[in-house]
Design a protein around this motif. Structure first.
Motif, short mmCIF file in Angstrom:
data_model
loop_
_atom_site.label_atom_id
_atom_site.label_comp_id
_atom_site.label_asym_id
_atom_site.label_seq_id
_atom_site.Cartn_x
_atom_site.Cartn_y
_atom_site.Cartn_z
N PHE B 34 -8.87 0.01 5.65
CA PHE B 34 -9.78 -0.15 6.78
C PHE B 34 -9.01 -0.72 7.97
N TYR B 36 -9.57 -2.76 11.63
CA TYR B 36 -10.48 -3.56 12.43
C TYR B 36 -9.78 -3.93 13.75
N LEU B 46 -15.17 -3.22 12.74
CA LEU B 46 -14.58 -2.11 11.99
C LEU B 46 -14.39 -0.92 12.92
N ILE B 93 -6.28 -5.52 12.80
CA ILE B 93 -6.16 -6.02 11.43
C ILE B 93 -6.52 -4.90 10.47
N ARG B 97 -8.67 -1.84 0.07
CA ARG B 97 -9.68 -2.01 -0.97
C ARG B 97 -8.98 -2.29 -2.29
N THR B 100 -13.09 -5.69 -6.30
CA THR B 100 -14.44 -5.63 -5.71
C THR B 100 -14.45 -6.20 -4.30
N GLY B 101 -13.31 -6.18 -3.65
CA GLY B 101 -13.29 -6.70 -2.29
C GLY B 101 -12.22 -6.06 -1.46
N GLN B 102 -12.04 -6.58 -0.27
CA GLN B 102 -10.99 -6.12 0.62
C GLN B 102 -10.00 -7.24 0.84
N TYR B 103 -8.73 -6.86 0.91
CA TYR B 103 -7.67 -7.82 1.17
C TYR B 103 -7.06 -7.48 2.51
N PHE B 104 -6.97 -8.48 3.35
CA PHE B 104 -6.61 -8.26 4.75
C PHE B 104 -5.14 -8.53 5.02
N GLY B 105 -4.61 -7.76 5.95
CA GLY B 105 -3.27 -8.02 6.44
C GLY B 105 -3.28 -9.16 7.44
#
Lengths: 113, 113
Positions: B34, B36, B46, B93, B97, B100-105
């Motif tokens: 994803f 953002y 998003l 950003i 996926r 069960t979640g998203q991990y962000f840079g």
């Protein structure tokens, strides 16, 4: 979109517990409740998530109301490093399997030494 | 685990040029990533959802010809801002996926002069 409502800001003393509230009255049965936090000029950091039952991990606890229309993130003993913007988010998956996190304005947590 | 990196962390470019931002999942495979955008003192918005091997899905109001997204492998997605203008200056950003979640840079600060 899955909307959440949080207070704009909160303050807490160092080494005391912090309860960060979140309202999500339009939550649907399959929405997961996620909490992230963001330090200045950094990407969001995952904190915790849950569906129906209360959850604990090394960072925090998540208390979910029985009707799931609200939840509370609990930091058991706040430190200065916990100062951040905390986002309560509903993770919604569409019928096509597409997921979306909708960020609200979050709560800016200030820790007082 | 679940580390996401972005490169570059900061970039300054001249108006009218194009800029490419890379997002990598370092220790897991991500079929969905994803993108953002976050303006100062605002929340994350998003822009698009990127699925490996297929076209990205853009949110309403995001120009797909201006923000080109390529997700060529399970660990890499790129965002190219074409013909950048000063109003494109922002914090970009990505997230991946996982579980069960998203991990962000950590984010990329783009400044267009």
């Amino acid at each position: 979109d899955a909307k959440t409502t949080q207070p704009n800001s909160m303050e807490s003393n160092e080494e005391e517990p912090v309860h960060l509230p979140c309202n999500h009255s339009t939550i649907s049965g399959t929405d997961y409740i996620h909490w992230y936090r963001q330090l200045p000029s950094q990407g969001p950091e995952y904190v915790i998530h849950g569906l129906t039952s209360n959850v604990n991990n090394r960072m925090a606890s998540l208390a979910i109301a029985e009707d799931r229309k609200s939840s509370t993130l609990i930091l058991h003993r706040a430190t200065l490093r916990d100062a951040a913007v905390y986002y309560c988010i509903l993770r919604r998956v569409s019928n096509f399997g597409n997921e979306k996190l909708t960020f609200g304005t979050g709560t800016r947590l200030t820790i007082i030494p | 685990g679940a580390v996401v990196s972005q490169h570059p962390s900061r970039v300054i470019c001249k108006s009218g040029t194009s800029v490419k931002i890379e997002c990598r999942s370092l220790d897991f495979q991500a079929t969905t990533m994803f993108w953002y955008r976050q303006f100062p003192k605002q929340s994350l918005m998003l822009m698009a959802t990127s699925n490996e091997g297929s076209k990205a899905t853009y949110e309403q109001g995001v120009e797909k010809d201006k923000f080109l997204i390529n997700h060529a492998s399970l660990t890499l997605s790129t965002l190219t801002v074409t013909s950048a203008h000063p109003e494109d200056s922002s914090f970009y950003i990505c997230s991946a996926r996982g579980g069960t979640g998203q991990y962000f840079g950590p984010g990329t600060r783009l400044t267009v002069t």
